[in-house]
Motif scaffolding. Structure first.
Motif, PDB file in Angstrom:
ATOM      1  N   VAL A 182       2.889  -2.694  -0.067  1.00 38.30           N
ATOM      2  CA  VAL A 182       2.213  -1.411   0.184  1.00 38.30           C
ATOM      3  C   VAL A 182       2.036  -1.117   1.673  1.00 38.30           C
ATOM      4  CG1 VAL A 182       1.086  -1.292  -2.036  1.00 38.30           C
ATOM      5  CG2 VAL A 182      -0.030  -2.549  -0.229  1.00 38.30           C
ATOM      6  N   THR A 195       5.635   2.014  -1.888  1.00 36.04           N
ATOM      7  CA  THR A 195       5.627   0.780  -2.664  1.00 36.04           C
ATOM      8  C   THR A 195       7.058   0.579  -3.138  1.00 36.04           C
ATOM      9  OG1 THR A 195       5.215   1.883  -4.783  1.00 36.04           O
ATOM     10  CG2 THR A 195       3.279   1.208  -3.499  1.00 36.04           C
ATOM     11  N   GLY A 572       1.367  -8.021  -4.426  1.00 38.53           N
ATOM     12  CA  GLY A 572       2.096  -7.407  -3.325  1.00 38.53           C
ATOM     13  C   GLY A 572       2.344  -8.401  -2.215  1.00 38.53           C
ATOM     14  N   GLN A 591      -4.136  -2.967  -2.285  1.00 44.01           N
ATOM     15  CA  GLN A 591      -3.724  -3.064  -3.688  1.00 44.01           C
ATOM     16  C   GLN A 591      -4.889  -3.592  -4.505  1.00 44.01           C
ATOM     17  OE1 GLN A 591      -0.437  -5.717  -4.298  1.00 44.01           O
ATOM     18  NE2 GLN A 591      -0.566  -5.649  -6.534  1.00 44.01           N
ATOM     19  N   TRP A 600      -1.066  -2.456 -11.505  1.00 45.21           N
ATOM     20  CA  TRP A 600      -1.645  -2.360 -10.180  1.00 45.21           C
ATOM     21  C   TRP A 600      -1.807  -0.907  -9.755  1.00 45.21           C
ATOM     22  CZ3 TRP A 600       1.581   0.427  -7.179  1.00 45.21           C
ATOM     23  CH2 TRP A 600       2.963   0.399  -7.453  1.00 45.21           C
ATOM     24  N   THR A 602      -2.891   1.381  -5.848  1.00 47.60           N
ATOM     25  CA  THR A 602      -3.180   1.234  -4.418  1.00 47.60           C
ATOM     26  C   THR A 602      -4.193   2.284  -3.996  1.00 47.60           C
ATOM     27  OG1 THR A 602      -1.502   2.735  -3.486  1.00 47.60           O
ATOM     28  CG2 THR A 602      -0.789   0.502  -4.101  1.00 47.60           C
TER      29      THR A 602
END
Length: 956
Positions: A182, A195, A572, A591, A600, A602
């Motif tokens: 990220v 991402t 990540g 994240q 997930w 962000t």
């Protein structure tokens, strides 16, 4: 820890093949491990061991195929022009509309045997804790939501408060690919996050720009086949030197073998205004083909070049072995001018004693505020240390990058390196999480970021704390201003007992203050994202600004296994931090485990300043200003001025409708002006948007232009009469009779003024002009005239004259004069005429005289009277009466009367001669009696009357 492998009969190549599967399990060969602390005699011992190994054909279990010095070579592609990214408005917004090419397998993330051995040791609880100073937050209380729960830090040296938290917003939701990775970049107008599987562009108020956001494959799809290989490991930077965004990813294909740098460069400082894309072969060393592919790419930026770094592995991607780290140097002008590409490659970077170790994950720095002479700094963490965890960082310095890329005259930039010891960095254990015994992969101790500012080079990594029981994070800042002399400014770990910290990212603002974002979890805490401040080193060293703040709390368990043989629960591989170009804010991209299990998300946050959510304010100024009625008589210049108290103005948008049409127009900046020239009413709608993406509610201003005088129609002409019996030479004409003028105008009629109407509406006889003047709201005038005609319809008043009786004076009668009768009229100038006129000879008898009074208008009034002319008979009778009136003696009277009687009889009988004789006889007698019976006066009167009768009769 040192691993030795005694080679025996197997060749070096075979040995490498046996390790090519990333040391999924220990070799069956004779392997022994020795663990100890560093010792003053260690360098000498190391020299001896190396010499022995070289002489006995013992090979370090290091996955490099080349020993010796760093190599370099020029390279280039003669025909690799950039291509445009897909048009913004045609980009698919929904992730499912785009092929997720890597969704069936995790993103590649390869490491070295040293890292894997150290990781295995850490997972067995055999990793020692770091020797770095440790700062620990106290009273950690996990949050269940995105809003921050804070903790109070404690440590070597604490600053007073955490960076101001300016707000946050969602970045990317799970794309189906893992790990997400990220990064973030902040420009003056946009925030770009990426991402694996997604690129999102936001305004700086947190609003997504859908037309500029899309999947990672879609972003690079214009590059064709190499994009279809599947982009991964995105990295973002905003380049303050050229005011553009860089987006780097790589793609890889095993058969046929391809590994490609995918580079996007925004066309302007605004990420919504398109990108130019480049595909550059990553397998090449210079222009020499290899069978190696690029993993974990990073992009460094200095004043004149970009620096692409890779960990190069042999094909195939799943089982190939680590070969070396590579740096590709490319000047930026060839990207900006689309003349790409020439480069210079450095590969087989090596370090440690006699260069026995291949460098791994060389992080290129983002150089804040550098000049060309500062060059580019790069840094990596050593992976090799005899009897102990590594504690050495390798600092690289590249200068004269411009040499790399001069067509026909390429030469090597200068590359220098220097080692520097810091606190050690043992491999971190995997992170615990709530709700599952499956730990989250915390990776190895590679460096995760690097930036340079004012001679200080900063970096960070994952490592182990608390005697290896907890994963923690480190921040290191080195003074490289006197390179190759290096000194440590900051070097500390951050952790709390029982909590795992991993994947830090840091950036710095103009004041030197920093924000570190990281992941954290524990057996009672889902994996989430938090941040802490790091003050400028001029304020304190080995210190943080607390309390620790939650950016996005974990919400569920996260288990995403990459599959055998490692079965890592991939998180990540890095988070993101980016300084805002305003020099104050630092953006962070973290994240967290999302609400849906095993997914997930962000979160993007801003520190040190607030998110700008206040829209700008735009005012419109008209020149010249309209009059009090809101109208102008000519062209109007419209100036729109916008102000914004935070992020600054991005653009002003306006359009016009009505009399003048202006299509929607967007102008960059805080002011714009344009002319309105069309007559009529034009409505201008306008609004401004600031650099944060805040847009004010549209406003309107109305421009009214009128250059044309009004049109006016007077009421019909009016004719009136004075009427009977009028005393005045005029007439009253009422307003109702006059009527009203009709006027029209573009701007409307302000007034209609009537002039020429006499007081009391009393119009004189004749034609009178009544003028109607219309004035519009601009002041333009037009007039129309109505004629009011008053006719004199009143006849004169004529007095009745008296009848006239006269004696004839001749046989024809008598000339009769008489006064004209009096006449009056309402108007001046009246004339009177009689017929027959005065002085005419009237015949004996009665005649009628007609008198007529006539005024100037021709009105007339008639009166008649009688004119009686007494003939001889009548006069004779009258004479007899006169005689009788004198009172004469009887005899005289009778005598005279007899004579007159005889004369009358003759007259009546028509015997004029006899009548004449009798009249003469009468005169004789009168004369005879004069003085006797008749006075002289009487006699004169009688004689005159008798002579007149004789004249009438025509007597001789």
């Amino acid at each position: 820890m040192l691993w030795f492998l005694v080679e025996g009969s197997s060749s070096k190549e075979n040995t490498m093949d046996r390790w090519s599967r990333s040391a999924k399990k220990p070799l069956s060969s004779s392997v022994f491990e020795v663990s100890c602390r560093r010792h003053p005699l260690l360098p000498g011992l190391l020299s001896l061991i190396v010499a022995v190994l070289i002489s006995t054909n013992v090979v370090f279990a290091q996955q490099d195929t080349t020993q010796g010095n760093t190599m370099g070579s020029a390279g280039g592609q003669s025909a690799a022009p950039g291509v445009s990214a897909p048009p913004m408005l045609k980009r698919a917004f929904l992730p499912e509309e785009e092929p997720l090419l890597l969704s069936t397998r995790p993103i590649p993330h390869r490491t070295t045997l040293e890292h894997e051995r150290a990781k295995d040791q850490a997972e067995r609880g055999q990793s020692p804790g770091t020797t770095k100073p440790v700062l620990s937050p106290s009273a950690v209380s996990p949050s269940t939501g995105v809003q921050a729960t804070t903790v109070t830090p404690s440590g070597t040296d604490l600053a007073p408060s955490a960076p101001f938290f300016g707000g946050s917003f969602g970045g990317v939701t799970d794309t189906g690919q893992f790990p997400p990775d990220v990064p973030i970049a902040a420009g003056p107008k946009n925030i770009v996050v990426a991402t694996n599987g997604r690129v999102n562009v936001f305004r700086k108020n947190g609003s997504l720009v859908p037309a500029a956001s899309q999947g990672l494959f879609g972003f690079f799809s214009s590059l064709g086949t190499v994009a279809s290989d599947g982009p991964f490991d995105p990295w973002l930077r905003y380049d303050e030197y050229i005011n553009r965004f860089w987006l780097l990813a790589v793609s890889e294909n095993d058969s046929p073998q391809r590994s490609t740098f995918l580079i996007g460069l925004s066309n302007t400082e605004d990420a919504t205004q398109g990108w130019t894309l480049f595909a550059i072969d990553a397998t090449l060393n210079g222009n020499t083909a290899t069978s190696n592919w690029c993993d974990y790419p990073k992009l460094g930026v200095d004043a004149q070049a970009i620096y692409l770094t890779c960990n190069m592995f042999s094909f195939p991607s799943t089982t190939g072995s680590f070969q070396y780290a590579k740096v590709r140097v490319m000047t930026k002008d060839q990207f900006v001018n689309n003349t790409c590409c020439f480069w210079w490659d450095f590969w087989n970077l090596r370090e440690d004693f006699l260069g026995i170790t291949a460098s791994f994950t060389v992080q290129p720095a983002y150089m804040h505020g550098a000049n060309a002479a500062n060059g580019e700094f790069l840094i990596d963490a050593h992976t090799f240390c005899i009897f102990c965890p590594p504690n050495t960082l390798e600092v690289w310095h590249i200068t004269n990058a411009q040499r790399c890329c001069v067509p026909g005259s390429q030469s090597s930039p200068d590359l220098n390196q220097e080692s520097h010891d810091v606190g050690n960095f043992p491999s971190p254990p995997n992170a615990r999480q709530s709700g599952s015994t499956t730990r989250i992969d915390t990776g190895d101790t590679r460096l995760l970021f690097a930036f340079w500012k004012g001679g200080f080079l900063s970096t960070g990594q994952n490592l182990a704390c608390n005697s290896g029981a907890d994963a923690c994070i480190a921040f290191t800042e080195l003074n490289v201003s006197g390179f190759p002399t290096i000194s440590t400014v900051n070097d500390f770990a951050y952790q709390t007992t029982g909590v795992d910290y991993f994947y830090p990212a840091v950036d710095v603002n103009a004041a030197g203050d920093k924000t570190m974002v990281f992941s954290r979890s524990s057996a009672s805490e889902f994996a989430g994202a938090s941040y802490i401040g790091i003050p400028a080193s001029s304020t304190c060293t080995n210190c943080v600004n607390g309390p620790e703040t939650v950016l996005a709390a974990g919400q569920n368990t996260y288990v995403r296994l990459e599959g055998p043989p490692l079965n890592r629960n991939r998180w990540g591989d890095y988070l993101g931090a980016a300084a805002d170009p305003d020099g104050v804010g630092i953006w962070i991209h973290g994240q967290f485990a999302a609400a849906t299990a095993n997914t997930w998300g962000t979160q993007v946050g801003l520190t040190y300043e607030a998110l700008d959510t206040t829209p700008p304010v735009t005012t419109a100024q008209l020149s010249p200003m309209p009059n009090v009625f809101g109208w102008n008589g000519g062209d109007v210049n419209v100036t729109l001025n916008a102000t914004d108290n935070a992020s600054g103005l991005l653009e002003i948008t306006y359009r016009a409708s009505g009399a003048q049409i202006i299509a929607s127009t967007t102008v960059s900046g805080a002011t714009t002006s344009f002319m309105i020239t069309a007559e009529g009413v034009t409505t201008i709608t306008f609004f401004a948007e600031d650099n944060a993406g805040n847009q004010e509610t549209p406003k309107t201003v109305i421009v009214r232009i009128d250059r044309t005088p009004p049109t006016i129609t007077a009421p019909p002409n009016v004719t009136a009469g004075t009427g009977p019996g009028a005393a005045l030479c005029s007439a009253v004409v009422s307003d109702a009779t006059l009527g009203s003028a009709i006027a029209s105008d573009n701007s409307g009629i302000a007034t209609i003024f009537r002039s020429g109407v006499p007081a009391g509406n009393v119009f004189p006889v004749g034609a009178t002009s009544v003028v109607y003047t219309a004035t519009d709201f601009v002041g333009l005038m037009a007039s129309a005239t109505q004629t009011v005609t008053v006719n004199d319809t009143t006849p004169p008043v004529l007095s009745t004259p008296a009848n006239v009786t006269v004696n004839a004076t001749s046989p024809a009668g008598a000339v009769v004069t008489y006064p004209l009768p009096a006449a009056t009229d309402n108007c001046p100038t009246v004339s009177v005429a009689c017929t027959p006129p005065s002085g005419s000879t009237f015949a004996i008898g009665t005649s009628t005289v007609t008198c007529t009074a006539t005024d100037a208008a021709g009105n007339g009034a008639n009166k008649t009277f009688q004119v009686t002319v007494i003939g001889a008979a009548g006069q004779t009778t009258d004479l007899s009466t006169l005689v009788s009136s004198f009172g004469l003696d009887h005899g005289t009277e009778n005598s005279l009367l007899t004579k007159l009687g005889n004369a009358l009889a003759a007259i009546n009988g028509g015997n004029v001669g006899s009548a004449c004789a009798h009249l003469s006889s009468f005169i004789n007698e009168v004369q005879a009696q004069t003085g006797k019976k008749i006075t002289a006066a009487q006699a004169a009167q009688l004689i005159a009357a008798t002579n007149q009768i004789k004249a009438v009769l025509g007597c001789p």
